[in-house]
Design a protein around this motif. Structure first.
Motif, PDB file in Angstrom:
ATOM      1  N   UNK A  90       0.804  -1.094  -0.157  1.00 30.32           N
ATOM      2  CA  UNK A  90       0.075  -0.079  -0.035  1.00 30.32           C
ATOM      3  C   UNK A  90       0.875   1.276  -0.101  1.00 30.32           C
ATOM      4  N   UNK A  91       2.071   1.083   0.383  1.00 29.68           N
ATOM      5  CA  UNK A  91       2.889   2.388   0.306  1.00 29.68           C
ATOM      6  C   UNK A  91       3.341   2.703  -1.184  1.00 29.68           C
ATOM      7  N   UNK A  92       3.674   1.817  -1.815  1.00 29.20           N
ATOM      8  CA  UNK A  92       4.127   1.824  -3.178  1.00 29.20           C
ATOM      9  C   UNK A  92       3.100   2.026  -4.275  1.00 29.20           C
ATOM     10  N   UNK A 122      10.591   7.482  -6.364  1.00 29.12           N
ATOM     11  CA  UNK A 122      11.469   8.360  -6.955  1.00 29.12           C
ATOM     12  C   UNK A 122      12.777   8.099  -6.101  1.00 29.12           C
ATOM     13  N   UNK A 123      12.802   7.699  -4.943  1.00 27.51           N
ATOM     14  CA  UNK A 123      13.885   7.393  -3.976  1.00 27.51           C
ATOM     15  C   UNK A 123      14.538   6.108  -4.391  1.00 27.51           C
ATOM     16  N   UNK A 217      14.403  10.400 -15.553  1.00 30.94           N
ATOM     17  CA  UNK A 217      15.290  10.353 -14.221  1.00 30.94           C
ATOM     18  C   UNK A 217      15.781   9.026 -13.847  1.00 30.94           C
ATOM     19  N   UNK A 218      14.866   7.840 -14.371  1.00 30.28           N
ATOM     20  CA  UNK A 218      15.350   6.554 -13.995  1.00 30.28           C
ATOM     21  C   UNK A 218      15.844   5.664 -15.216  1.00 30.28           C
ATOM     22  N   UNK A 219      15.283   6.247 -16.367  1.00 28.58           N
ATOM     23  CA  UNK A 219      15.853   5.503 -17.727  1.00 28.58           C
ATOM     24  C   UNK A 219      14.917   4.246 -17.908  1.00 28.58           C
ATOM     25  N   UNK A 220      13.571   4.313 -17.485  1.00 30.03           N
ATOM     26  CA  UNK A 220      12.660   3.249 -17.705  1.00 30.03           C
ATOM     27  C   UNK A 220      11.443   3.616 -17.820  1.00 30.03           C
ATOM     28  N   UNK A 221      10.332   3.094 -18.985  1.00 27.17           N
ATOM     29  CA  UNK A 221       9.150   3.374 -18.821  1.00 27.17           C
ATOM     30  C   UNK A 221       8.438   1.961 -18.320  1.00 27.17           C
TER      31      UNK A 221
END
Length: 296
Positions: A90-92, A122-123, A217-221
């Protein structure tokens, strides 16, 4: 002798009993405790606890017996990990949020925020986000993926120039054709026969949702899907999703040329070329029943 004494002094307190010792039965907790070589060192504190807080003392003795009943090598780590996964979900993930549904039961305006706590992830690193996404959707009856940014960038640029294509889905006899139409970052699939009979009102039977929010930012979709289970099962939907990369992310100019032809020179388009590419790639092979009949 000195080495043995040194080794005895390093023995962890209250962890594993020697394998040959029998598990202490009810009421024998204190006697077993006195056998511990460290009992003398803590005798005063133990007796003081027994006098001042007998309930606490009994509770700790029971807990000790429970630990001793566990097999050698037992670890709470597995249970801890499962517990943390349940708490992390539930956090993510934004489970239980009200979502609007459109015709056919598909979610209208299905944003990444409606699925995932974007600020929270994002962290995390790209690899950690990939693991979180894959683990979450692996328990669900759907199609999902984490697409490298470079590959999606190529798919997206080509989708702007060629927003639709004809895909072939292997069936028991022959192939069923589906038209895939891009609408923003959503890719809607509808069977060709649906379009031929219902025209522009033909409902979607599969929608692939692509989320480029973390691309820079992360290089993924991130990608997930919804489908009409009356017409498609997951492995069939997966075959169509895989074909998007086959035709839109290919390095072979001949393969992508089929997409260009379908969009810009439709009179030259040959549907058998799609089948040939599909068979050459091996995609969907598991959907075709074995050619050798069972004679038993």
């Amino acid at each position: 002798g000195a080495a043995l004494r040194s080794r005895a002094a390093l023995r962890p307190l209250g962890l594993l009993a020697p394998p040959c010792r029998e598990v202490a039965g009810p009421g024998s907790g204190e006697a077993a405790l006195e056998e511990n070589p460290f009992y003398g060192k803590y005798r005063h504190k133990i007796q003081e606890l027994r006098r001042s807080s007998p309930d606490v003392f009994e509770s700790r003795m029971e807990n000790r017996n429970e630990v001793k009943k566990q097999p050698v090598g037992y670890s709470n780590q597995g249970e801890f990990i499962r517990c943390m996964e349940e708490k992390a979900r539930p956090i993510f993930f934004a489970e239980g949020l009200a979502t609007k549904t459109s015709k056919g039961g598909f979610t209208k305006d299905k944003t990444l925020d409606s699925i995932l706590n974007v600020e929270m992830v994002k962290e995390k690193s790209a690899e950690e986000i990939k693991q979180i996404w894959n683990q979450y959707f692996s328990a669900k009856d759907t199609v999902y993926a984490v697409i490298p940014a470079g590959k999606f960038d190529l798919i997206w640029k080509r989708a702007q120039k060629c927003p639709s294509f004809l895909y072939a889905l292997p069936r028991k006899e022959g192939y069923e054709f589906f038209v895939g139409q891009w609408s923003g970052t959503e890719l809607h699939f509808t069977s060709l026969i649906n379009i031929q009979t219902q025209g522009e009102t033909a409902p979607s039977q599969l929608v692939l949702y692509h989320y480029p929010e973390l691309q820079k930012e992360k290089g993924i979709v991130l990608m997930t899907a919804e489908m009409d289970s009356k017409f498609l099962v997951v492995r069939e939907a997966q075959c169509l999703a895989n074909q998007v990369q086959l035709f839109y992310a290919t390095d072979r100019s001949e393969t992508y040329e089929l997409v260009e032809t379908f969009n810009h020179r439709s009179s030259e388009f040959k549907y058998m070329s799609v089948i040939a590419e599909l068979e050459q790639s091996g995609l969907g092979r598991e959907l075709r029943p074995g050619q050798v009949s069972d004679k038993s």
